[in-house]
Write an enzyme that holds these catalytic residues in place. Sequence first.
Site, PDB file in Angstrom:
ATOM      1  N   GLN A  38       0.818  -1.206   0.000  1.00 40.05           N
ATOM      2  CA  GLN A  38       0.000   0.000   0.000  1.00 40.05           C
ATOM      3  C   GLN A  38       0.856   1.263   0.000  1.00 40.05           C
ATOM      4  O   GLN A  38       1.901   1.301   0.635  1.00 40.05           O
ATOM      5  CB  GLN A  38      -0.893  -0.009   1.244  1.00 40.05           C
ATOM      6  N   SER A  91       4.003  -6.638   2.677  1.00 35.28           N
ATOM      7  CA  SER A  91       2.650  -6.579   3.227  1.00 35.28           C
ATOM      8  C   SER A  91       1.629  -7.106   2.209  1.00 35.28           C
ATOM      9  O   SER A  91       1.673  -8.288   1.854  1.00 35.28           O
ATOM     10  CB  SER A  91       2.327  -5.142   3.686  1.00 35.28           C
ATOM     11  N   LEU A  92       0.744  -6.252   1.720  1.00 33.70           N
ATOM     12  CA  LEU A  92      -0.211  -6.629   0.672  1.00 33.70           C
ATOM     13  C   LEU A  92       0.488  -7.329  -0.504  1.00 33.70           C
ATOM     14  O   LEU A  92      -0.044  -8.273  -1.099  1.00 33.70           O
ATOM     15  CB  LEU A  92      -0.911  -5.361   0.181  1.00 33.70           C
ATOM     16  N   ARG A 128      -9.313  -8.694   2.526  1.00 40.78           N
ATOM     17  CA  ARG A 128      -8.281  -8.164   3.430  1.00 40.78           C
ATOM     18  C   ARG A 128      -8.493  -6.663   3.639  1.00 40.78           C
ATOM     19  O   ARG A 128      -8.480  -6.164   4.768  1.00 40.78           O
ATOM     20  CB  ARG A 128      -6.904  -8.431   2.801  1.00 40.78           C
ATOM     21  N   HIS A 140      -0.308  -4.316  11.018  1.00 39.43           N
ATOM     22  CA  HIS A 140       0.772  -5.195  11.503  1.00 39.43           C
ATOM     23  C   HIS A 140       1.037  -5.002  12.994  1.00 39.43           C
ATOM     24  O   HIS A 140       2.169  -4.882  13.433  1.00 39.43           O
ATOM     25  CB  HIS A 140       2.047  -5.001  10.664  1.00 39.43           C
ATOM     26  N   GLN A 180       0.004 -12.706   9.146  1.00 40.14           N
ATOM     27  CA  GLN A 180       0.668 -11.496   8.644  1.00 40.14           C
ATOM     28  C   GLN A 180       0.077 -10.176   9.158  1.00 40.14           C
ATOM     29  O   GLN A 180       0.813  -9.233   9.430  1.00 40.14           O
ATOM     30  CB  GLN A 180       0.664 -11.525   7.106  1.00 40.14           C
TER      31      GLN A 180
END
Length: 294
Positions: free
Chosen positions: A9, A88-89, A113, A195, A244
Amino acid sequence: MKAYIFPGQGAQFSGMGLDLYEKSTIAQELFEQANKILGFAITDIMFEGTAEQLKETKVTQPAIFLHSVILAKVLGDSFQPEMVAGHSLGEISALVANGVLSFEDGLTLVSKRALAMQKACEIQKSTMAAIIGLEDGLVEEVCESIDGVVVAANYNCPGQLVISGEIKAVEKACELLKEKGAKMAVMLPVGGAFHSPMMEPAREELAAAIEATTFSNPTCPVYQNVTASAVTDPDEIKKNLMSQLTAPVRWTQSVQQMIADGGTEFIEVGPGKVLQGLMRKIDRSVAASGASFE
């Protein structure tokens, strides 16, 4: 060895993906399929939308995923990864690129998500902050000393760590870290504490969706955010992906491990150049570039 890395992101920009759509029939078909899966014309927002429209949670994550995955698909035979990782993503983009997830399943998980994270942000106000110029260990120590939830969330490169948690706890951490000599300790304009333990409601929701999704054997190892190590077992990949959202993104450690395991050429697949910039700060001796389709 050739390593392909996928951004998360923040890499989005207006007009993203339009060149792929105009130049490739494969890209056109996949973008149209995405519109049907999502139930709205994400292509209109990606190609012509404003920065504000692109920042909408239900748009941002699928848009970055689509740009990355469709670019990988149109590269055709020249796309031969020997190792992959995503920030991440971007980990879900990486899992489609190395054959663990289908395009449809990857996009569905990304959409779920995004919406689960948005819901978690609304339950309790929370935030993130970037800390520049301190050792990771010192940042971790300060976070642990504070009452309230604040944790190390993104290990982006040496000397750049993002912390995440309750607003007051993050503010207090920033104050203490500046006293400890941080060059910068800046609150980030984000909707929540990604996170971190604050994402537990989203983790539970996404875990159920991941559990119901088929994970296949990968064509090459994926270096996952949670472990920062090469993973090839589909069940283990699935378990790590479930963890995650509440665990830190160990990006520095992942890239260092990829280099230790023989990664010599790193290619960023997707919008922007964020990961190429981080690569130069992690290890200048390794080649880093962006994938392009002509």
